[in-house]
Scaffold this motif. Structure first.
Motif, PDB file in Angstrom:
ATOM      1  N   LEU A  82     -11.880  -0.317 -25.719  1.00 52.22           N
ATOM      2  CA  LEU A  82     -12.365   0.560 -24.639  1.00 52.22           C
ATOM      3  C   LEU A  82     -12.141   2.000 -25.073  1.00 52.22           C
ATOM      4  O   LEU A  82     -11.184   2.278 -25.796  1.00 52.22           O
ATOM      5  CB  LEU A  82     -11.576   0.293 -23.351  1.00 52.22           C
ATOM      6  N   THR A  83     -13.012   2.861 -24.614  1.00 50.73           N
ATOM      7  CA  THR A  83     -12.787   4.277 -24.932  1.00 50.73           C
ATOM      8  C   THR A  83     -11.669   4.802 -24.041  1.00 50.73           C
ATOM      9  O   THR A  83     -11.290   4.164 -23.048  1.00 50.73           O
ATOM     10  CB  THR A  83     -14.060   5.108 -24.679  1.00 50.73           C
ATOM     11  N   LEU A  84     -11.185   5.950 -24.462  1.00 50.69           N
ATOM     12  CA  LEU A  84     -10.090   6.551 -23.699  1.00 50.69           C
ATOM     13  C   LEU A  84     -10.538   6.881 -22.277  1.00 50.69           C
ATOM     14  O   LEU A  84      -9.779   6.694 -21.311  1.00 50.69           O
ATOM     15  CB  LEU A  84      -9.630   7.819 -24.429  1.00 50.69           C
ATOM     16  N   SER A  85     -11.799   7.313 -22.130  1.00 50.46           N
ATOM     17  CA  SER A  85     -12.337   7.630 -20.802  1.00 50.46           C
ATOM     18  C   SER A  85     -12.386   6.393 -19.917  1.00 50.46           C
ATOM     19  O   SER A  85     -12.036   6.432 -18.724  1.00 50.46           O
ATOM     20  CB  SER A  85     -13.757   8.203 -20.927  1.00 50.46           C
ATOM     21  N   GLU A  86     -12.818   5.285 -20.524  1.00 52.36           N
ATOM     22  CA  GLU A  86     -12.902   4.042 -19.759  1.00 52.36           C
ATOM     23  C   GLU A  86     -11.503   3.583 -19.326  1.00 52.36           C
ATOM     24  O   GLU A  86     -11.322   3.114 -18.194  1.00 52.36           O
ATOM     25  CB  GLU A  86     -13.570   2.952 -20.597  1.00 52.36           C
ATOM     26  N   LYS A  87     -10.588   3.729 -20.235  1.00 53.87           N
ATOM     27  CA  LYS A  87      -9.219   3.342 -19.885  1.00 53.87           C
ATOM     28  C   LYS A  87      -8.703   4.192 -18.717  1.00 53.87           C
ATOM     29  O   LYS A  87      -8.078   3.683 -17.776  1.00 53.87           O
ATOM     30  CB  LYS A  87      -8.295   3.505 -21.087  1.00 53.87           C
ATOM     31  N   ALA A  88      -8.963   5.476 -18.809  1.00 55.28           N
ATOM     32  CA  ALA A  88      -8.520   6.377 -17.740  1.00 55.28           C
ATOM     33  C   ALA A  88      -9.217   6.025 -16.435  1.00 55.28           C
ATOM     34  O   ALA A  88      -8.607   6.058 -15.348  1.00 55.28           O
ATOM     35  CB  ALA A  88      -8.815   7.818 -18.135  1.00 55.28           C
ATOM     36  N   ALA A  89     -10.519   5.655 -16.537  1.00 51.50           N
ATOM     37  CA  ALA A  89     -11.271   5.310 -15.338  1.00 51.50           C
ATOM     38  C   ALA A  89     -10.696   4.041 -14.692  1.00 51.50           C
ATOM     39  O   ALA A  89     -10.597   3.940 -13.461  1.00 51.50           O
ATOM     40  CB  ALA A  89     -12.742   5.082 -15.703  1.00 51.50           C
ATOM     41  N   ILE A  90     -10.319   3.071 -15.535  1.00 47.06           N
ATOM     42  CA  ILE A  90      -9.732   1.842 -14.991  1.00 47.06           C
ATOM     43  C   ILE A  90      -8.402   2.148 -14.300  1.00 47.06           C
ATOM     44  O   ILE A  90      -8.120   1.665 -13.197  1.00 47.06           O
ATOM     45  CB  ILE A  90      -9.529   0.812 -16.116  1.00 47.06           C
ATOM     46  N   GLN A  91      -7.594   2.967 -14.966  1.00 51.63           N
ATOM     47  CA  GLN A  91      -6.304   3.327 -14.360  1.00 51.63           C
ATOM     48  C   GLN A  91      -6.539   4.049 -13.019  1.00 51.63           C
ATOM     49  O   GLN A  91      -5.842   3.792 -12.035  1.00 51.63           O
ATOM     50  CB  GLN A  91      -5.525   4.240 -15.320  1.00 51.63           C
ATOM     51  N   ALA A  92      -7.538   4.941 -12.986  1.00 53.10           N
ATOM     52  CA  ALA A  92      -7.826   5.683 -11.763  1.00 53.10           C
ATOM     53  C   ALA A  92      -8.300   4.743 -10.659  1.00 53.10           C
ATOM     54  O   ALA A  92      -7.918   4.883  -9.485  1.00 53.10           O
ATOM     55  CB  ALA A  92      -8.891   6.748 -12.048  1.00 53.10           C
ATOM     56  N   ALA A  93      -9.121   3.752 -11.073  1.00 48.94           N
ATOM     57  CA  ALA A  93      -9.622   2.802 -10.079  1.00 48.94           C
ATOM     58  C   ALA A  93      -8.482   1.997  -9.480  1.00 48.94           C
ATOM     59  O   ALA A  93      -8.447   1.729  -8.268  1.00 48.94           O
ATOM     60  CB  ALA A  93     -10.634   1.860 -10.753  1.00 48.94           C
ATOM     61  N   MET A  94      -7.536   1.611 -10.327  1.00 51.84           N
ATOM     62  CA  MET A  94      -6.397   0.851  -9.808  1.00 51.84           C
ATOM     63  C   MET A  94      -5.571   1.724  -8.852  1.00 51.84           C
ATOM     64  O   MET A  94      -5.141   1.276  -7.784  1.00 51.84           O
ATOM     65  CB  MET A  94      -5.515   0.382 -10.967  1.00 51.84           C
ATOM     66  N   GLN A  95      -5.431   2.989  -9.270  1.00 52.44           N
ATOM     67  CA  GLN A  95      -4.638   3.895  -8.442  1.00 52.44           C
ATOM     68  C   GLN A  95      -5.290   4.056  -7.058  1.00 52.44           C
ATOM     69  O   GLN A  95      -4.609   4.037  -6.019  1.00 52.44           O
ATOM     70  CB  GLN A  95      -4.535   5.255  -9.151  1.00 52.44           C
ATOM     71  N   ARG A  96      -6.590   4.182  -7.091  1.00 49.91           N
ATOM     72  CA  ARG A  96      -7.321   4.342  -5.818  1.00 49.91           C
ATOM     73  C   ARG A  96      -7.210   3.078  -4.972  1.00 49.91           C
ATOM     74  O   ARG A  96      -7.061   3.130  -3.760  1.00 49.91           O
ATOM     75  CB  ARG A  96      -8.794   4.642  -6.098  1.00 49.91           C
ATOM     76  N   HIS A  97      -7.262   1.940  -5.645  1.00 52.03           N
ATOM     77  CA  HIS A  97      -7.144   0.687  -4.907  1.00 52.03           C
ATOM     78  C   HIS A  97      -5.757   0.577  -4.265  1.00 52.03           C
ATOM     79  O   HIS A  97      -5.630   0.187  -3.093  1.00 52.03           O
ATOM     80  CB  HIS A  97      -7.383  -0.506  -5.851  1.00 52.03           C
ATOM     81  N   VAL A  98      -4.740   0.907  -5.087  1.00 51.60           N
ATOM     82  CA  VAL A  98      -3.375   0.831  -4.550  1.00 51.60           C
ATOM     83  C   VAL A  98      -3.260   1.765  -3.347  1.00 51.60           C
ATOM     84  O   VAL A  98      -2.729   1.386  -2.288  1.00 51.60           O
ATOM     85  CB  VAL A  98      -2.355   1.209  -5.638  1.00 51.60           C
ATOM     86  N   ASP A  99      -3.797   2.956  -3.476  1.00 49.37           N
ATOM     87  CA  ASP A  99      -3.694   3.936  -2.399  1.00 49.37           C
ATOM     88  C   ASP A  99      -4.430   3.450  -1.153  1.00 49.37           C
ATOM     89  O   ASP A  99      -3.969   3.662  -0.016  1.00 49.37           O
ATOM     90  CB  ASP A  99      -4.269   5.269  -2.888  1.00 49.37           C
ATOM     91  N   SER A 100      -5.562   2.777  -1.396  1.00 44.03           N
ATOM     92  CA  SER A 100      -6.353   2.327  -0.252  1.00 44.03           C
ATOM     93  C   SER A 100      -5.670   1.181   0.495  1.00 44.03           C
ATOM     94  O   SER A 100      -6.012   0.890   1.642  1.00 44.03           O
ATOM     95  CB  SER A 100      -7.745   1.871  -0.729  1.00 44.03           C
ATOM     96  N   THR A 101      -4.740   0.481  -0.170  1.00 47.23           N
ATOM     97  CA  THR A 101      -4.074  -0.648   0.485  1.00 47.23           C
ATOM     98  C   THR A 101      -2.736  -0.245   1.089  1.00 47.23           C
ATOM     99  O   THR A 101      -2.020  -1.093   1.639  1.00 47.23           O
ATOM    100  CB  THR A 101      -3.842  -1.791  -0.521  1.00 47.23           C
ATOM    101  N   LEU A 102      -2.379   1.019   0.964  1.00 43.16           N
ATOM    102  CA  LEU A 102      -1.080   1.442   1.497  1.00 43.16           C
ATOM    103  C   LEU A 102      -1.109   1.488   3.022  1.00 43.16           C
ATOM    104  O   LEU A 102      -2.086   1.928   3.626  1.00 43.16           O
ATOM    105  CB  LEU A 102      -0.701   2.817   0.947  1.00 43.16           C
ATOM    106  N   VAL A 103      -0.065   1.013   3.613  1.00 37.06           N
ATOM    107  CA  VAL A 103       0.123   1.114   5.069  1.00 37.06           C
ATOM    108  C   VAL A 103       1.428   1.878   5.281  1.00 37.06           C
ATOM    109  O   VAL A 103       2.504   1.363   4.915  1.00 37.06           O
ATOM    110  CB  VAL A 103       0.212  -0.291   5.718  1.00 37.06           C
ATOM    111  N   ASP A 104       1.269   3.057   5.735  1.00 40.18           N
ATOM    112  CA  ASP A 104       2.440   3.904   5.941  1.00 40.18           C
ATOM    113  C   ASP A 104       3.237   4.078   4.638  1.00 40.18           C
ATOM    114  O   ASP A 104       4.458   3.970   4.599  1.00 40.18           O
ATOM    115  CB  ASP A 104       3.335   3.291   7.028  1.00 40.18           C
TER     116      ASP A 104
END
Lengths: 134, 520
Positions: A27-49
């Motif tokens: 994977l390119t470095l950009s793709e890797k960063a995009a995957i990490q960002a997507a996971m981060q966004r997912h984690v953030d979206s599932t946070l409750v308080d």
């Protein structure tokens, strides 16, 4: 030292040199960063308080898991990817969560979450279905 | 001893090649693997850092709805600039111009070289955050790591080679050179040389074993020299002894030749003498016997005096006895001279024995001795000189009767000696036995020797020359047979005559042969 010995050594050197590249698709470095960002966004979206709520099937209790840090390593499983995130419960115990992600229209979405289930990932790695992304 | 091997064949070069290639084969892939893994980890770390930072920034913008608040948006984007990989960032609504950029004056120029990540910055997807970053830090780190790795490999490689060279020199080269020099010197000067080297490693053991072998070889050489010296001395002694022995043998041979010639001459002289004397004696003896016989018979007129007549009988008997002795002497002389030959003809065994027994019987009757004989197959024949064989049997029977006291028994037994299932294949035997006083065993050789008389009272009382038995033995041997004498004191004596199977046959077979010859 005969020619056969030299050939054997050369083959060994070549095999050892190319071994690291035989694991998984790159994977390119950009793709890797995009995957990490997507996971981060997912984690953030599932946070409750500020924490992820987890229903433990063993004791039937709902535990709060506070995000701590994301693992930099990205694993691949065929066309999919696996990323890990460390959480900590209220008792201070570390709980790893593995996110199984798929590509979707240029973005990445989580299609399976394994909370404190390292056995699944270890079994997949042992079977050779999950490898480290280059 | 050969010269040093060519450079590529040197042990040191071979060892260096093996160590160098092995070292490179193991170290280079190892370092390479380490660098690749470290580079991958660095890349993952950078991706994780940029990805997480960008995502958190986008979430913060969304959470605070900072799209229309330039100062708040700048504050939220500013942590991005803290990352050293960061190049620029733009907050954009759809395809419009960026509402907010970082750096604020220029945003992300078109010609900016770097990587890009674009993620949604609002839940409805209208706003997006575009961040550009560089992997320069990874490249720099990778370059440093690769340089350091290559340097480490080169240094380690050189160190390994130096260690091999030095180690080889101290551990192998020096003892090997000394050992080689010692072997070459030993080869050149022919004297085994020891090696002065002390160590506890394998080379020390090799040198120690070599020195032990040299010492043993020296001892062996000394022993060999000593043995050689002894051998040389022994050889010289043996040569002297051999020469002395040869001289003695030569001298002894010469003496024996002289003695042989003397004996032959003496024997020949004796034979000539006996023949001459016998001939010369027989002529007057025949006259004495003849005239005394005429006187005894009174052919020309009866002698008046009875005593004279008895004297003439005594003269005649003495003459006959003397003639018998002379005849026997003549026979012995002829046989010894090899001038006697056999006049062979077929003669019946029964007739031969019967004739001999008939001639001896009057003497046996006169002496009161029983004369017995065995039955013989009338068809059994011999191919012999009948005169000589008859003389043999007469001699043996006469002796037996003569030396057996009155009341004794003399037997003439004839038997065939079987062999391989054939009754006559072993020849024929005549056994003449008596019940006389017997002969002591030490006297038996004397009895078979001419002119020897036994030391015995009976023999002393009997007239005889002692020629009968030796003459009989000679005649039997002329026929290819043997004569043996067995005797036991106070039991008796048995004289056995054996003739070979070639001289034995049957009359019917002889007739068949004659018939077969006549048919052909």
């Amino acid at each position: 030292m005969t020619r056969i010995h030299l050939l054997a050594l050369g083959f060994f050197m070549f095999a050892a040199a190319i071994a690291p590249f035989g694991s998984a698709s790159a994977l390119t470095l950009s793709e890797k960063a995009a995957i990490q960002a997507a996971m981060q966004r997912h984690v953030d979206s599932t946070l409750v308080d500020g924490s992820v709520l987890y229903l433990d099937p063993n004791d039937g209790e709902v535990h709060k898991l506070h995000p701590v840090t994301a693992h930099p390593m990205i694993l691949s499983m065929a066309d999919h990817y696996v990323l890990c995130f460390d959480f900590r419960d209220d008792s201070g115990k570390d709980v790893p969560i593995d996110y199984y992600m798929a590509r979707n229209n240029g973005d990445y979405v989580v299609f399976h979450t394994a909370v404190a289930d390292r056995a699944l990932l270890q079994r997949l790695m042992k079977d050779g279905r999950v490898k480290r992304v280059q | 001893m050969g010269a040093n091997p060519p450079f590529p064949r040197l042990l040191k070069v071979k060892l260096l090649a093996i160590v160098g290639v092995t070292f490179l084969a193991l170290i280079v892939p190892g370092i390479w693997l380490l660098l690749v893994t470290a580079s991958l980890a660095d890349e993952e770390l950078l991706a994780s850092r940029i990805g997480n930072l960008t995502a958190r920034t986008a979430l913060a913008v969304d959470r605070h709805a900072a799209y229309d608040k330039p100062f708040l948006a700048r504050d939220l984007l500013s942590p991005l600039a803290a990352d050293r990989a960061f190049l620029c960032a733009e907050l954009t609504k759809g395809n419009e111009a960026p509402a907010m950029a970082m750096p604020s004056a220029q945003g992300c120029p078109e010609n900016l070289d770097g990587m890009e990540i674009r993620i949604p910055a609002s839940k409805n997807g209208l706003w997006s955050l575009r961040v550009m970053f560089t992997d320069k830090e990874i490249r720099e780190t990778r370059q440093f790591e690769y340089t350091a790795g290559a340097t480490a490999i080169a240094v380690a490689f050189l160190a390994a080679l130096i260690a091999v060279v030095v180690g080889f020199f101290f551990l192998v080269d020096r003892p090997l050179k000394r050992l080689l020099e010692a072997i070459r010197e030993s080869s050149d000067c022919g004297e085994l040389q020891t090696v002065n080297w002390q160590s506890r490693d394998e080379f020390g053991l090799v040198v120690q074993a070599y020195n032990t072998m040299v010492e043993r070889e020296r001892q062996r050489e000394l022993t060999l020299r000593s043995v050689n010296e002894e051998l040389r001395r022994s050889e010289a002694d043996l040569g002297d002894l051999n020469r002395d022995l040869e001289d003695r043998v030569r001298e002894r041979t010469r003496e024996l030749e002289i003695a042989k010639k003397a004996a032959e001459f003496a024997n020949s002289s004796k034979t000539r003498f006996l023949r001459a004397m016998s001939h010369e004696l027989r002529t007057p003896l025949n006259a004495i016997i003849g005239f005394s016989d005429i006187m005894a018979h009174g052919t020309l007129g009866k002698l008046e005096n009875e005593r004279y007549r008895e004297f003439s009988v005594d003269i005649r008997e003495s003459g006959r006895h003397l003639l018998k002795i002379i005849n026997e002497l003549l026979d012995i002389a002829r046989i010894e001279a090899g001038q006697d030959s056999l006049e062979e003809e077929i003669v019946g065994v029964d007739a031969l024995v019967s004739e001999a027994v008939r001639l001896v019987k009057p003497l046996a009757d006169e002496r009161g001795i029983e004369l017995q004989r065995s039955e013989v197959d009338p068809e059994l024949v011999l191919d012999v000189d009948p005169t000589k064989m008859k003389q043999v049997l007469l001699n043996l029977l006469g002796n037996a009767v003569k030396y057996t006291p009155a009341g004794g028994t003399v037997k003439a037994i004839v038997s065939l000696r079987p062999r391989h299932g054939d009754s006559r294949r072993g020849g024929i035997e005549f056994h003449i036995s008596d019940t006389g006083r017997g002969i002591p065993s030490d006297q038996i050789p004397k009895a078979l020797t001419a002119f020897e008389r036994l030391d015995d009272e009976i023999t002393a009382s009997q007239s005889g020359t002692g020629l009968g038995l030796p003459l009989a033995q000679m005649m039997v041997e002329l026929h290819g047979g043997t004569l043996t004498l067995e005797s036991e004191v106070d039991v008796g004596t048995t004289v056995s005559v054996w003739l070979p199977a070639a001289r034995v046959g049957y009359l019917r077979n002889a007739l068949d042969d004659l018939k077969a010859t006549g048919t052909h």
